[in-house]
Design an enzyme around this catalytic site. Structure first.
Site, short mmCIF file in Angstrom:
data_model
loop_
_atom_site.label_atom_id
_atom_site.label_comp_id
_atom_site.label_asym_id
_atom_site.label_seq_id
_atom_site.Cartn_x
_atom_site.Cartn_y
_atom_site.Cartn_z
N GLU A 161 0.81 -1.24 0.00
CA GLU A 161 0.00 0.00 0.00
C GLU A 161 0.83 1.28 0.00
O GLU A 161 0.61 2.17 0.81
CB GLU A 161 -0.97 -0.03 1.18
CG GLU A 161 -1.90 -1.24 1.14
CD GLU A 161 -2.79 -1.40 2.36
OE1 GLU A 161 -2.82 -0.50 3.21
OE2 GLU A 161 -3.46 -2.44 2.46
N GLU A 266 -6.28 -10.73 -1.01
CA GLU A 266 -7.08 -10.48 0.20
C GLU A 266 -8.55 -10.44 -0.17
O GLU A 266 -9.30 -9.55 0.27
CB GLU A 266 -6.65 -9.15 0.85
CG GLU A 266 -5.18 -9.08 1.19
CD GLU A 266 -4.76 -7.82 1.94
OE1 GLU A 266 -5.63 -7.07 2.43
OE2 GLU A 266 -3.54 -7.58 2.04
O1 9MR Z 1 -7.36 -7.98 8.61
C1 9MR Z 1 -6.45 -7.13 9.28
C2 9MR Z 1 -7.08 -6.62 10.57
O2 9MR Z 1 -7.23 -7.69 11.48
C3 9MR Z 1 -6.22 -5.53 11.18
O3 9MR Z 1 -6.91 -4.97 12.28
C4 9MR Z 1 -5.95 -4.47 10.14
C5 9MR Z 1 -5.09 -3.40 10.79
O4 9MR Z 1 -4.55 -2.51 9.95
O5 9MR Z 1 -5.31 -5.04 9.02
C6 9MR Z 1 -6.10 -5.97 8.36
O6 9MR Z 1 -5.47 -6.48 7.21
C7 9MR Z 1 -5.18 -5.54 6.18
C8 9MR Z 1 -3.99 -6.06 5.43
O7 9MR Z 1 -2.92 -6.31 6.31
C9 9MR Z 1 -3.55 -5.07 4.36
N1 9MR Z 1 -4.65 -4.74 3.48
C10 9MR Z 1 -5.87 -4.34 4.11
C11 9MR Z 1 -6.29 -5.40 5.14
C12 9MR Z 1 -7.63 -5.07 5.72
O8 9MR Z 1 -7.50 -3.89 6.46
#
Ligand code: 9MR
Length: 376
Positions: A161, A266
């Site tokens: 990102e 994802e």
């Molecule tokens: O699914 C993840 C969630 O449990 C966390 O709280 C969050 C914190 O930033 O991150 C989520 O995963 C993310 C992933 O690492 C990167 N792309 C977006 C995902 C959804 O937010």
């Protein structure tokens, strides 16, 4: 006609769930349903995100399904810098090591996530003032973490990102302290620390034209420096009824033309109200009954919309099976999805193929049927 097809899929699903052919009912859906990883074994890998409880082996129901359905897994949080590198000189490799042995035992390859991300950084890293100290943190983090998992994980999301929606660089601490060359440097260091591991750039909405152009610019920059990048991850946090199929197809074509593997890293489909698409974790909204319309069950019409969208997506993935190497769902079942808590806390969401009881939804059967139809 379409309606009839979906009724047939739902009927087949219900039949398989009952395990009627054995003449008796079973409470374990896992024993009687097709396996995604087997159905798509000649096409692409099928992955899931695993949360901490699942990695620690505290969720036996999830474990049964994971071992049956998936051949790749991404740690949802435990390899992010905040968890794996909490202090300057302290690394917390235990959960990651546990995941690696779980994977070895169950023939599940690990897609490590993620080395460089502006979010979920440890407090000490956010407080570093000087560019030199920050560079040292950056170097040590990549070489120590990627080095630890050398030969043990299949891939790394090296940078996550780094882009804004218009394709420009996100104003992150990495950009501010190190300039945009940090992206190439991260790949260079990861390749040195973990030579046999596939290395990817990962983002959400990078199938959209402007962000895609920014992503292509980054990839070309890495390649022009003679540094290895193996693939690009399109996260795939989309909305039911609004999946951007044409942009996704164009992105597969354009990223593949750069010699990269393309993966959907994802995948989940939002079914609740939200007026923006993507996964910027800093965006938040307030809860209200209107924002949480299905607290008890998903209406059939939405269930079918979800099934149709997943089917269209997999039809596209199959069309480009030479270029698409993996499809990973962001969570095992609906109850465990991050979308129950974001961007509105406390909602009941339904974005995945398995419901809260780990049972396959009509969308699961539509995905299986899509493969069967393509094989005929
Ligand atoms: O699914 C993840 C969630 O449990 C966390 O709280 C969050 C914190 O930033 O991150 C989520 O995963 C993310 C992933 O690492 C990167 N792309 C977006 C995902 C959804 O937010």
């Amino acid at each position: 006609m379409k309606q009839i097809n979906y009724l047939v899929i739902v009927f087949i699903g219900a039949t398989l769930l009952c395990n009627c052919s054995a003449g008796k009912k079973t409470t374990s859906p896992a024993a009687s349903i097709p396996s995604l990883k087997d159905v798509f074994k000649n096409d692409f890998a099928i992955g899931t995100a695993l949360n901490t409880a699942q990695i620690e082996g505290k969720d036996p129901k999830a474990a049964a399904l994971v071992e049956q359905q998936f051949n790749m897994a991404t740690p949802e949080n435990i390899m992010k810098a905040e968890v794996i590198h909490p202090e300057w000189n302290r690394y917390n490799f235990e959960p990651g090591d546990q995941l690696v042995s779980y994977g070895e035992k169950n023939k599940i390859r690990i897609n490590a996530h993620t080395l460089i991300w502006h979010s979920q950084l440890p407090a000490f890293a956010r407080q570093i003032q000087s560019a030199d100290s920050f560079r040292l943190f950056f170097q040590q983090h990549i070489s120590t973490v990627a080095g630890h998992y050398r030969g043990k994980v299949f891939s790394w999301d090296v940078v996550n990102e780094a882009l804004n929606e218009d394709g420009t660089m996100r104003k992150s601490v990495f950009l501010n302290k190190l300039g945009e060359g940090f992206v190439t440097e991260a790949f260079r260091m990861a390749a040195a620390a973990s030579p046999g591991t596939e290395l990817y750039y990962n983002d959400y909405n990078n199938e959209q034209p402007a962000k895609r152009a920014g992503c292509i610019r980054l990839i070309k920059m890495i390649q022009a420096a003679g540094v290895r990048i193996d693939g690009v991850g399109i996260q795939g946090h989309w909305h039911a009824g609004k999946v951007p199929l044409q942009d996704i197809e164009q992105s597969i074509i354009e990223y593949s033309a750069l010699g990269l593997k393309v993966m959907f890293t994802e995948l989940d489909l939002e079914v609740l109200p939200r007026d923006f698409q993507g996964a910027d974790v800093s965006q938040q909204m307030k809860n209200s009954p209107a924002m949480n319309p299905y607290p008890n069950a998903l209406p059939d019409s939405v269930q079918q919309l979800l099934a149709r969208d997943y089917s269209s997506l997999f039809k596209l993935f199959l069309k480009y099976r030479e270029n698409v190497t993996r499809v990973t769902f962001w969570g095992v079942n609906d109850g465990q999805s991050w979308l129950n808590g974001w961007p509105v806390p406390g909602r009941t969401n339904y974005p995945l193929l398995f419901d809260r009881e780990f049972k396959p939804k009509p969308a699961f059967y539509s995905v299986i049927a899509t493969k069967q139809a393509s094989a005929n």
